[in-house]
Write a protein that holds these residues in place. Structure first.
Motif, PDB file in Angstrom:
ATOM      1  N   TRP A  72       0.812  -1.310   0.015  1.00 21.31           N
ATOM      2  CA  TRP A  72       0.136  -0.094  -0.083  1.00 21.31           C
ATOM      3  C   TRP A  72       0.967   1.282   0.052  1.00 21.31           C
ATOM      4  CZ3 TRP A  72      -5.554   0.210   0.728  1.00 21.31           C
ATOM      5  CH2 TRP A  72      -6.117  -1.053   0.595  1.00 21.31           C
ATOM      6  N   PHE A  92       0.450   6.860 -14.115  1.00 17.60           N
ATOM      7  CA  PHE A  92       1.292   5.949 -13.363  1.00 17.60           C
ATOM      8  C   PHE A  92       1.959   5.175 -14.618  1.00 17.60           C
ATOM      9  CE2 PHE A  92      -2.292   6.435 -10.323  1.00 17.60           C
ATOM     10  CZ  PHE A  92      -1.650   6.338  -9.071  1.00 17.60           C
ATOM     11  N   VAL A  95       2.998   0.026 -12.745  1.00 13.17           N
ATOM     12  CA  VAL A  95       2.809  -0.564 -11.229  1.00 13.17           C
ATOM     13  C   VAL A  95       2.838  -1.898 -11.344  1.00 13.17           C
ATOM     14  CG1 VAL A  95       1.461  -0.387  -9.307  1.00 13.17           C
ATOM     15  CG2 VAL A  95       1.661   1.501 -10.475  1.00 13.17           C
ATOM     16  N   ALA A  99      -3.244  -2.925  -9.909  1.00 16.53           N
ATOM     17  CA  ALA A  99      -3.194  -1.635  -9.100  1.00 16.53           C
ATOM     18  C   ALA A  99      -4.570  -1.009  -8.787  1.00 16.53           C
ATOM     19  CB  ALA A  99      -2.322  -0.595  -9.979  1.00 16.53           C
ATOM     20  N   THR A 100      -4.839  -0.726  -7.778  1.00 19.35           N
ATOM     21  CA  THR A 100      -6.139   0.051  -7.652  1.00 19.35           C
ATOM     22  C   THR A 100      -5.817   1.508  -6.799  1.00 19.35           C
ATOM     23  OG1 THR A 100      -7.304  -2.218  -7.037  1.00 19.35           O
ATOM     24  CG2 THR A 100      -8.390  -0.168  -6.229  1.00 19.35           C
ATOM     25  N   VAL A 101      -6.623   2.504  -7.251  1.00 16.65           N
ATOM     26  CA  VAL A 101      -6.269   3.862  -6.949  1.00 16.65           C
ATOM     27  C   VAL A 101      -7.450   4.316  -6.478  1.00 16.65           C
ATOM     28  CG1 VAL A 101      -5.524   6.203  -7.739  1.00 16.65           C
ATOM     29  CG2 VAL A 101      -4.555   4.191  -8.813  1.00 16.65           C
ATOM     30  N   GLU A 107     -12.825   5.151  -4.980  1.00 15.29           N
ATOM     31  CA  GLU A 107     -11.963   4.200  -5.896  1.00 15.29           C
ATOM     32  C   GLU A 107     -12.199   5.015  -7.212  1.00 15.29           C
ATOM     33  OE1 GLU A 107     -11.812   0.026  -8.473  1.00 15.29           O
ATOM     34  OE2 GLU A 107     -12.575  -0.054  -6.302  1.00 15.29           O
ATOM     35  N   ARG A 110      -8.269   1.049 -11.818  1.00 13.78           N
ATOM     36  CA  ARG A 110      -7.834  -0.073 -11.481  1.00 13.78           C
ATOM     37  C   ARG A 110      -7.138  -0.578 -12.899  1.00 13.78           C
ATOM     38  NH1 ARG A 110     -12.399  -4.125  -9.793  1.00 13.78           N
ATOM     39  NH2 ARG A 110     -12.555  -2.495  -8.191  1.00 13.78           N
ATOM     40  N   VAL A 135      -2.873   3.757  -3.190  1.00 15.07           N
ATOM     41  CA  VAL A 135      -2.685   2.766  -4.129  1.00 15.07           C
ATOM     42  C   VAL A 135      -2.310   1.600  -3.358  1.00 15.07           C
ATOM     43  CG1 VAL A 135      -1.292   2.254  -6.169  1.00 15.07           C
ATOM     44  CG2 VAL A 135      -1.878   4.764  -5.655  1.00 15.07           C
TER      45      VAL A 135
END
Length: 595
Positions: A72, A92, A95, A99-101, A107, A110, A135
């Motif tokens: 995280w 980004f 990653v 990835a989830t933002v 949210e 992703r 993230v």
């Protein structure tokens, strides 16, 4: 503290207003991937990390090389007030892997895939405020996925290396107007002395125009406009008069500057700068030509690993220096192996006139490639491959594409998943790019009859036996890889042919004679440095002297951890007399003499 990797990350589509988010972030390892349940989205994190370096690396400040199923990141970000009224894009560059933002607990995006960029759009109302950016990156290193050369064991072994988890390329923001330019697709047309520009747009564009201005060292070459609302992606042709025509070529790279504007009347709505190189890649018989000239491709295998940054270069200068080191040793290009390199590398390749083959880091499933247990396809390979093609299409340094490496499943009496996926990746590249040759798989299992190129991997260390392996190419019977004595490829049909991996000569002057435990390379290590030179020259000569061979790729540019068969050490120290290696390679190849 100086902000790490603060250079602009997208050099072929540059806007003046942007904000780099590299530097210190909060960080926490989520060993059980239970962080969402445990409240990591809401609370402060326990450690600090230097982005964009992965937590396995020394430069990150973490240096944890154990498995990390999830990690995280958290950071407060101030969005400039002058960005009000514009769309705010959070980018980004890479990653690893899923990835989830979240922004302020919501949210927003992703992405799956560890090597290609993605973006999320922030609410326009956030301009002038401070946001909380979180993230989560999931990376089950033992599950099937496109991981390239990342080890599935705790330690490194063979030709597999320390893993990369989480953010490993630049994070940044930029404002764009409600109607905005997308990344252009620039196609050189040497035959007609022009560039073709396809310019994606987003947002309403009624009454707007797209304008492109091409410049050389003398000034404006041409300015072209077209309506923005007549096509989904407006297309412009930028003609180059004969007296202003300059070709991009290996060792002689000429780049034009390109300015693109979105106009409403004469008011500039959006603008970006780019550049382009006028060069062609064609096939004639068994020759691959650049701008109509046969140029033997003296390539080196470049893995793009660094002792302190792992897959992330410690600096922009380090990216450029790797190319310069390769050129000093006599190579004119590289196969960028099992990694989608940082785009800044391609920028330097464009500027230094360095040939590049783009590749998908496909290793990671059973039998290598995008197939687990020979049957279960991973369709995310196709989406990642398309993202890589989209990012890198306009770079003139790239002269070929190859999605797969060393797939080895045998030919059977039925069509397999490997056949389907190899064809899908090949056709995806062909649909996206009709200007470059495409190789279906590097070495081993060729399963697309329409592949533009045919190749093999051959690590035979004896130049005499190596020559015997490749003597049959003159009769249309080249060396073809097998697996356990079984055929794995469709027949050769006369395409341009090269040995895309050879050499890999094991040399470490600090290694004790007979010590096979602290390093690794192909074959038996030479007994002296003079024996290395003789073997290197003998192997290169076999391919340079073959009039049916259009190039080669020597393994490799640098040592990588335990694999010590590089031209340079892992920390880029000189191992050999580079002038001697250069002179061995730089003599005219047989296929060049025929031109």
């Amino acid at each position: 503290m100086v902000q790490p990797r603060a250079e602009y990350p997208r050099p072929q589509f540059v806007r003046s207003s942007w904000q780099c988010l590299n530097g210190e972030w909060q960080f926490e390892i989520d060993a059980g991937d239970s962080g969402l349940e445990r409240g990591l989205l809401e609370r402060e994190l326990s450690e600090r990390i230097q982005v964009p370096f992965c937590p396995e690396s020394e430069l990150s400040g973490i240096g944890n090389t154990d498995f990390m199923p999830a990690v995280w990141y958290r950071r407060q970000v101030s969005i400039p007030a002058e960005w009000a009224g514009q769309r705010i894009l959070l980018h980004f560059q890479a990653v690893d892997y899923d990835a989830t933002v979240w922004v302020n607990g919501q949210e927003l995006g992703r992405h799956r895939g560890g090597f290609t960029p993605f973006s999320v759009e922030l609410p326009a109302t956030l301009a002038g405020s401070e946001i909380t950016l979180v993230v989560r990156a999931r990376d089950d290193a033992r599950s099937p996925k496109a991981r390239g050369k990342q080890s599935q064991r705790y330690g490194n072994y063979g030709c597999l290396y320390t893993r990369t988890t989480g953010i490993w390329q630049t994070v940044w923001m930029e404002p764009v107007p409600p109607t905005a330019l997308g990344r252009p697709r620039i196609t050189p047309d040497v035959a007609n002395s022009c560039f073709h520009l396809v310019q994606p747009l987003s947002g309403p564009r009624t009454g707007m125009t797209v304008q492109a201005t091409l410049r050389d060292q003398e000034g404006v070459v041409c300015t072209v406009r077209c309506p923005a609302d007549q096509d989904f992606a407006p297309q412009l042709t930028l003609p180059i008069p004969a007296e202003r025509r300059h070709l991009w070529a290996p060792g002689a790279p000429y780049l034009y500057d390109l300015d693109i504007q979105l106009l409403e009347g004469e008011t500039v709505i959006d603008q970006a700068s780019s550049y382009a190189g006028l060069r062609s890649v064609t096939i004639e018989g068994q020759a691959v030509k650049i701008n109509g000239k046969t140029i033997f491709q003296r390539l080196v295998l470049d893995q793009g690993y660094y002792p302190d940054g792992i897959m992330t270069a410690p600096s922009d200068e380090a990216l450029r220096r790797d190319i310069e080191l390769s050129i000093e040793a006599g190579f004119n290009g590289a196969r960028l192996h099992q990694k989608v390199f940082e785009e800044r590398f391609l920028y330097h390749a464009d500027r230094l006139g360095y040939l590049v083959w783009g590749e998908l880091p496909d290793w990671g499933c059973g039998g290598y490639g995008p197939v687990e247990d020979h049957q279960k396809p991973d369709v995310s390979y196709v989406s990642q491959w398309l993202e890589a093609l989209e990012r890198d299409y306009s770079h003139p340094a790239i002269v070929g594409w190859c999605a797969l490496n060393e797939t080895w499943q045998p030919l059977t009496d039925t069509i397999t998943v490997l056949d389907d996926m190899t064809r899908a990746l090949f056709l995806a590249a062909r649909a996206f790019d009709s200007t470059r040759p495409i190789l279906d798989a590097s070495g081993y299992s060729h399963r697309v009859d329409a592949s533009d190129i045919y190749d093999s991997h051959d690590y035979e260390q004896d130049p005499v036996r190596f020559a015997s392996n490749h003597a049959g190419l003159a009769e249309g019977k080249p060396f073809v890889n097998e697996h356990n004595g079984r055929a794995i490829s469709l027949p050769y049909r006369g395409q341009p042919y090269f040995v895309s991996e050879f050499g890999g000569i094991w040399w470490n002057s600090e290694r004790e004679p007979g010590d096979d435990t602290t390093s690794w390379g192909y074959g038996t290590a030479p007994r002296s440095i003079e024996e290395f030179y003789q073997r290197f020259e003998g192997l290169c000569n076999v391919l340079l002297d073959n009039p049916h061979m259009f190039g080669y790729c020597y393994t490799q540019l640098t040592d990588v951890y335990q694999e010590q068969n590089g031209i340079y050490t892992f920390d880029r120290r000189v191992k050999f007399d580079m002038e001697r290696l250069r002179s061995i390679q730089q003599r005219t190849a047989a296929i060049e003499q025929q031109a």
